[in-house]
Design a protein around this motif. Structure first.
Motif, PDB file in Angstrom:
ATOM      1  N   PRO A   1       0.805  -1.237   0.000  1.00 30.52           N
ATOM      2  CA  PRO A   1       0.000   0.000   0.000  1.00 30.52           C
ATOM      3  C   PRO A   1       0.830   1.275   0.000  1.00 30.52           C
ATOM      4  O   PRO A   1       0.348   2.329  -0.417  1.00 30.52           O
ATOM      5  CB  PRO A   1      -0.830  -0.128   1.280  1.00 30.52           C
ATOM      6  N   GLY A   2       2.071   1.219   0.450  1.00 28.88           N
ATOM      7  CA  GLY A   2       2.872   2.426   0.519  1.00 28.88           C
ATOM      8  C   GLY A   2       3.595   2.771  -0.759  1.00 28.88           C
ATOM      9  O   GLY A   2       4.400   3.716  -0.780  1.00 28.88           O
ATOM     10  N   ALA A   3       3.318   2.044  -1.834  1.00 28.16           N
ATOM     11  CA  ALA A   3       4.101   2.227  -3.067  1.00 28.16           C
ATOM     12  C   ALA A   3       3.226   2.593  -4.262  1.00 28.16           C
ATOM     13  O   ALA A   3       3.470   2.149  -5.373  1.00 28.16           O
ATOM     14  CB  ALA A   3       4.896   0.969  -3.364  1.00 28.16           C
ATOM     15  N   THR A   4       2.206   3.393  -4.050  1.00 25.79           N
ATOM     16  CA  THR A   4       1.313   3.785  -5.141  1.00 25.79           C
ATOM     17  C   THR A   4       2.074   4.528  -6.235  1.00 25.79           C
ATOM     18  O   THR A   4       2.931   5.378  -5.954  1.00 25.79           O
ATOM     19  CB  THR A   4       0.189   4.672  -4.601  1.00 25.79           C
ATOM     20  N   HIS A   5       1.753   4.193  -7.495  1.00 29.94           N
ATOM     21  CA  HIS A   5       2.370   4.868  -8.636  1.00 29.94           C
ATOM     22  C   HIS A   5       1.304   5.685  -9.361  1.00 29.94           C
ATOM     23  O   HIS A   5       0.183   5.218  -9.566  1.00 29.94           O
ATOM     24  CB  HIS A   5       2.972   3.854  -9.606  1.00 29.94           C
ATOM     25  N   THR A   6       1.660   6.899  -9.771  1.00 27.17           N
ATOM     26  CA  THR A   6       0.724   7.770 -10.478  1.00 27.17           C
ATOM     27  C   THR A   6       1.260   8.098 -11.861  1.00 27.17           C
ATOM     28  O   THR A   6       2.411   8.544 -12.001  1.00 27.17           O
ATOM     29  CB  THR A   6       0.498   9.073  -9.696  1.00 27.17           C
ATOM     30  N   LEU A   7       0.426   7.870 -12.881  1.00 29.70           N
ATOM     31  CA  LEU A   7       0.784   8.263 -14.238  1.00 29.70           C
ATOM     32  C   LEU A   7       0.671   9.782 -14.357  1.00 29.70           C
ATOM     33  O   LEU A   7      -0.235  10.406 -13.789  1.00 29.70           O
ATOM     34  CB  LEU A   7      -0.141   7.610 -15.262  1.00 29.70           C
ATOM     35  N   THR A   8       1.583  10.372 -15.121  1.00 27.43           N
ATOM     36  CA  THR A   8       1.576  11.817 -15.323  1.00 27.43           C
ATOM     37  C   THR A   8       1.750  12.112 -16.810  1.00 27.43           C
ATOM     38  O   THR A   8       1.960  11.210 -17.632  1.00 27.43           O
ATOM     39  CB  THR A   8       2.724  12.495 -14.552  1.00 27.43           C
ATOM     40  N   ALA A   9       1.717  13.393 -17.151  1.00 26.80           N
ATOM     41  CA  ALA A   9       1.902  13.804 -18.541  1.00 26.80           C
ATOM     42  C   ALA A   9       3.285  13.447 -19.058  1.00 26.80           C
ATOM     43  O   ALA A   9       3.513  13.406 -20.275  1.00 26.80           O
ATOM     44  CB  ALA A   9       1.654  15.304 -18.682  1.00 26.80           C
ATOM     45  N   ASP A  10       4.233  13.165 -18.151  1.00 27.45           N
ATOM     46  CA  ASP A  10       5.595  12.792 -18.558  1.00 27.45           C
ATOM     47  C   ASP A  10       5.798  11.286 -18.653  1.00 27.45           C
ATOM     48  O   ASP A  10       6.903  10.837 -18.999  1.00 27.45           O
ATOM     49  CB  ASP A  10       6.611  13.367 -17.564  1.00 27.45           C
ATOM     50  N   THR A  11       4.794  10.508 -18.347  1.00 31.07           N
ATOM     51  CA  THR A  11       4.943   9.050 -18.364  1.00 31.07           C
ATOM     52  C   THR A  11       5.265   8.556 -19.773  1.00 31.07           C
ATOM     53  O   THR A  11       4.668   9.009 -20.757  1.00 31.07           O
ATOM     54  CB  THR A  11       3.661   8.360 -17.854  1.00 31.07           C
ATOM     55  N   ARG A  12       6.218   7.655 -19.838  1.00 32.47           N
ATOM     56  CA  ARG A  12       6.575   6.985 -21.081  1.00 32.47           C
ATOM     57  C   ARG A  12       6.312   5.489 -20.937  1.00 32.47           C
ATOM     58  O   ARG A  12       6.269   4.962 -19.820  1.00 32.47           O
ATOM     59  CB  ARG A  12       8.061   7.195 -21.414  1.00 32.47           C
ATOM     60  N   ILE A  13       6.150   4.807 -22.059  1.00 31.97           N
ATOM     61  CA  ILE A  13       6.019   3.351 -22.060  1.00 31.97           C
ATOM     62  C   ILE A  13       7.279   2.784 -22.699  1.00 31.97           C
ATOM     63  O   ILE A  13       7.508   2.951 -23.904  1.00 31.97           O
ATOM     64  CB  ILE A  13       4.753   2.901 -22.824  1.00 31.97           C
ATOM     65  N   HIS A  14       8.111   2.184 -21.879  1.00 30.69           N
ATOM     66  CA  HIS A  14       9.377   1.634 -22.339  1.00 30.69           C
ATOM     67  C   HIS A  14       9.167   0.171 -22.730  1.00 30.69           C
ATOM     68  O   HIS A  14       8.573  -0.601 -21.970  1.00 30.69           O
ATOM     69  CB  HIS A  14      10.429   1.707 -21.235  1.00 30.69           C
ATOM     70  N   THR A  15       9.653  -0.232 -23.880  1.00 32.23           N
ATOM     71  CA  THR A  15       9.478  -1.610 -24.332  1.00 32.23           C
ATOM     72  C   THR A  15      10.834  -2.278 -24.561  1.00 32.23           C
ATOM     73  O   THR A  15      11.851  -1.610 -24.763  1.00 32.23           O
ATOM     74  CB  THR A  15       8.647  -1.680 -25.623  1.00 32.23           C
ATOM     75  N   GLU A  16      10.827  -3.598 -24.514  1.00 35.15           N
ATOM     76  CA  GLU A  16      12.041  -4.390 -24.681  1.00 35.15           C
ATOM     77  C   GLU A  16      12.796  -3.968 -25.940  1.00 35.15           C
ATOM     78  O   GLU A  16      12.248  -4.018 -27.050  1.00 35.15           O
ATOM     79  CB  GLU A  16      11.685  -5.870 -24.767  1.00 35.15           C
ATOM     80  N   PRO A  17      14.062  -3.533 -25.807  1.00 37.31           N
ATOM     81  CA  PRO A  17      14.836  -3.138 -26.999  1.00 37.31           C
ATOM     82  C   PRO A  17      14.931  -4.284 -28.003  1.00 37.31           C
ATOM     83  O   PRO A  17      15.153  -5.438 -27.638  1.00 37.31           O
ATOM     84  CB  PRO A  17      16.210  -2.794 -26.427  1.00 37.31           C
ATOM     85  N   GLY A  18      14.709  -3.945 -29.268  1.00 32.69           N
ATOM     86  CA  GLY A  18      14.834  -4.928 -30.330  1.00 32.69           C
ATOM     87  C   GLY A  18      13.655  -5.846 -30.498  1.00 32.69           C
ATOM     88  O   GLY A  18      13.713  -6.785 -31.305  1.00 32.69           O
ATOM     89  N   SER A  19      12.562  -5.603 -29.770  1.00 33.17           N
ATOM     90  CA  SER A  19      11.393  -6.479 -29.873  1.00 33.17           C
ATOM     91  C   SER A  19      10.204  -5.727 -30.453  1.00 33.17           C
ATOM     92  O   SER A  19       9.522  -4.985 -29.730  1.00 33.17           O
ATOM     93  CB  SER A  19      11.011  -7.047 -28.500  1.00 33.17           C
ATOM     94  N   PRO A  20       9.895  -5.918 -31.740  1.00 34.40           N
ATOM     95  CA  PRO A  20       8.695  -5.280 -32.297  1.00 34.40           C
ATOM     96  C   PRO A  20       7.414  -5.798 -31.654  1.00 34.40           C
ATOM     97  O   PRO A  20       6.423  -5.072 -31.572  1.00 34.40           O
ATOM     98  CB  PRO A  20       8.772  -5.619 -33.787  1.00 34.40           C
ATOM     99  N   GLU A  21       7.425  -7.058 -31.178  1.00 37.34           N
ATOM    100  CA  GLU A  21       6.233  -7.605 -30.525  1.00 37.34           C
ATOM    101  C   GLU A  21       5.936  -6.857 -29.224  1.00 37.34           C
ATOM    102  O   GLU A  21       4.784  -6.511 -28.939  1.00 37.34           O
ATOM    103  CB  GLU A  21       6.415  -9.100 -30.241  1.00 37.34           C
ATOM    104  N   ALA A  22       6.975  -6.600 -28.430  1.00 37.17           N
ATOM    105  CA  ALA A  22       6.766  -5.830 -27.203  1.00 37.17           C
ATOM    106  C   ALA A  22       6.326  -4.410 -27.522  1.00 37.17           C
ATOM    107  O   ALA A  22       5.469  -3.839 -26.828  1.00 37.17           O
ATOM    108  CB  ALA A  22       8.048  -5.822 -26.374  1.00 37.17           C
TER     109      ALA A  22
END
Length: 491
Positions: free
Chosen positions: A15-36
């Motif tokens: 419960p003490g580790a809530t994460h909040t998405l913001t306007a700066d949030t990025r979605i990082h995907t596995e390098p070299g993986s078009p499927e990801a």
């Protein structure tokens, strides 16, 4: 993290580790993986309308955000499972495959506020509760069947159903493409099947069909949601649309009229004519070529006009055609009397838990998909007052759909023989997407949990509370769900 459907294997809240998405949030995907990267784009497509955030997707690992990685997952996740970690700094989904990442993304969606599903911008905040989820499926085959033959549903309507079932980690869409009332797929070598046989539906409406290009589009769309399409060409019964389209398929050479009723069991291809098998070779060849998945469903149910010897003779010629075109045959459980090869999959739709023919087929090596009509048929009425649906198998409310164990349902059928579970939705009374959603929800998530979650998590009281928390999400999506009195819905 206590409202996830289907129930995960392990949940460890923090419960003490809530994460909040913001306007700066990025979605990082596995390098070299078009499927990801494609899974990342899917997640961004879900989140952008409601948050209004840019949510760039790519392998750039700088900054906080959501990471979709194909390394470092717990070995227990297998081929379709995932590990989801949420801290104040980041959200990380790890899996061994893109299918596992996709499943983890569906869980992440449920951890965000329900309004994240809105197609218009909402105020937020977009918080994710902290903790860890470790999850993987119980069964390989987790399916939904949609009958587009009794009433036709267009491409966009089927795509919406694909999106709805994908949220609950289903990975098979069985399309019932042909029946007495309509033939729904263009066959270029036999054009009258779609042009004439697809020109009506139950009640006499205009019907319709998919061109081959539209069907490919549906198959590709399902694949983008990690769902395999299983096409069904129902044989040798349920074939009036074909018989009406080509007179030579009838033993007397006379084409019957198109059919718009709901009775079953009155039609049959002519078993003794070579032209029947030339016709089927053409049809199965084209369907197989259009369908990259391994399966081709050939029906086999309710062939009341076909004697057992004729049925066996028919299947002895059709099953090799399926193999010739590179597919694994699937059939409704009646087709086991033809002793299909051990590679074939048997789909059980019975109403009783005693099925010695199916048990014998499993002993010969056939795997079984369970779709018991008393549990998994989404077209059964909820109760006597339900305006849609049928009741020949009884009434099926949410608890009925949830309260069973596929591993012990059919007497003497070992759990090792169970390939999975599938929820059929026949459409004799289902004419619109709203009708479809009313019968599928909330029972389809119940079937999804039966198929995905470990047996030890099975608990009706817990499930009905978790299901109740889905209501705001469905309202944001415009889902026409049935407010079963068995569930304490959240408003």
């Amino acid at each position: 993290m206590q409202h996830i459907v289907p129930a995960p294997v392990e949940v460890t809240p923090n419960p003490g580790a809530t994460h909040t998405l913001t306007a700066d949030t990025r979605i990082h995907t596995e390098p070299g993986s078009p499927e990801a990267a494609r899974v990342g784009e899917h997640l961004a497509d879900v989140l952008r309308p409601s948050t209004g955030y840019r949510l760039p997707v790519g392998p750039d690992a700088s900054g906080h955000g959501i990471s979709l990685l194909l390394t470092g997952a717990d070995a227990r996740v297998g081929e379709e499972g995932y590990q989801l970690d949420v801290t104040g700094q980041e959200v990380v989904v790890r899996a061994r495959t893109a299918a596992g990442l996709f499943a983890g993304v569906q869980t992440l969606r449920q951890l965000l506020p329900a309004e994240v599903e809105s197609k218009t911008r909402r105020p937020g905040p977009w918080t994710v509760p902290g903790g860890r989820v470790l999850d993987h499926p119980r069964y390989e085959h987790r399916g939904a069947m949609l009958d587009v033959a009794r009433h036709f549903f267009g491409v966009d309507e089927v795509k919406r159903y694909i999106d709805l079932i994908a949220q609950y980690k289903l990975n098979r869409l069985h399309l019932h493409l042909t029946d007495d009332q309509g033939w729904r797929l263009e066959i270029k070598s036999r054009p009258r099947l779609a042009e004439h046989g697809g020109s009506t539906q139950v009640g006499g409406g205009p019907g319709g069909h998919y061109t081959q290009e539209q069907y490919r589009e549906l198959v590709a769309y399902a694949a983008s949601r990690h769902i395999t399409v299983i096409p069904e060409i129902d044989l040798p019964g349920h074939t009036n649309a074909a018989l009406a389209s080509y007179a030579e398929l009838n033993c007397d050479g006379v084409a019957p009229a198109l059919y718009t009723g709901t009775e079953v069991g009155f039609s049959s291809l002519c078993i003794d004519k070579d032209v029947t098998y030339e016709f089927l070779d053409d049809v199965l060849r084209e369907v197989a070529a259009l369908t990259p998945g391994p399966y081709l469903h050939i029906g086999g149910d309710e062939a009341f006009k076909t004697t057992d010897p004729d049925f066996i003779a028919f299947m002895d010629r059709v099953l090799p055609l399926v193999a010739k075109h590179g597919k694994t045959a699937v059939g409704w459980h009646e087709f086991v009397k033809a002793t299909p090869p051990a590679s074939a999959v048997v789909q059980f739709w019975g109403t009783k838990e005693v099925a010695p023919d199916v048990v014998a087929a499993a002993a010969r090596g056939n795997r079984v998909v369970l779709s018991p009509a008393t549990k998994a048929y989404l077209d059964m009425k909820y109760d006597a007052d339900t305006p849609l649906g049928l009741d020949w198998a009884g009434h099926t409310d949410v608890e009925d759909a949830y309260d069973w164990d596929p591993g012990a349902f059919v007497r003497d059928l070992p759990e090792s023989a169970v390939l999975g579970v599938e929820a059929p939705l026949w459409t004799e009374t289902v004419a619109t997407p709203a009708d479809l959603e009313h019968l599928a929800f909330p029972r389809l998530p119940a079937i999804a949990e039966v198929a995905w979650s470990p047996r030890r998590t099975h608990d009706w009281e817990g499930f009905r509370r978790r299901l109740a928390a889905q209501a705001p999400r469905w309202r944001a999506q415009g889902v026409n769900f049935h407010r079963s009195p068995q569930v304490p819905w959240q408003d």
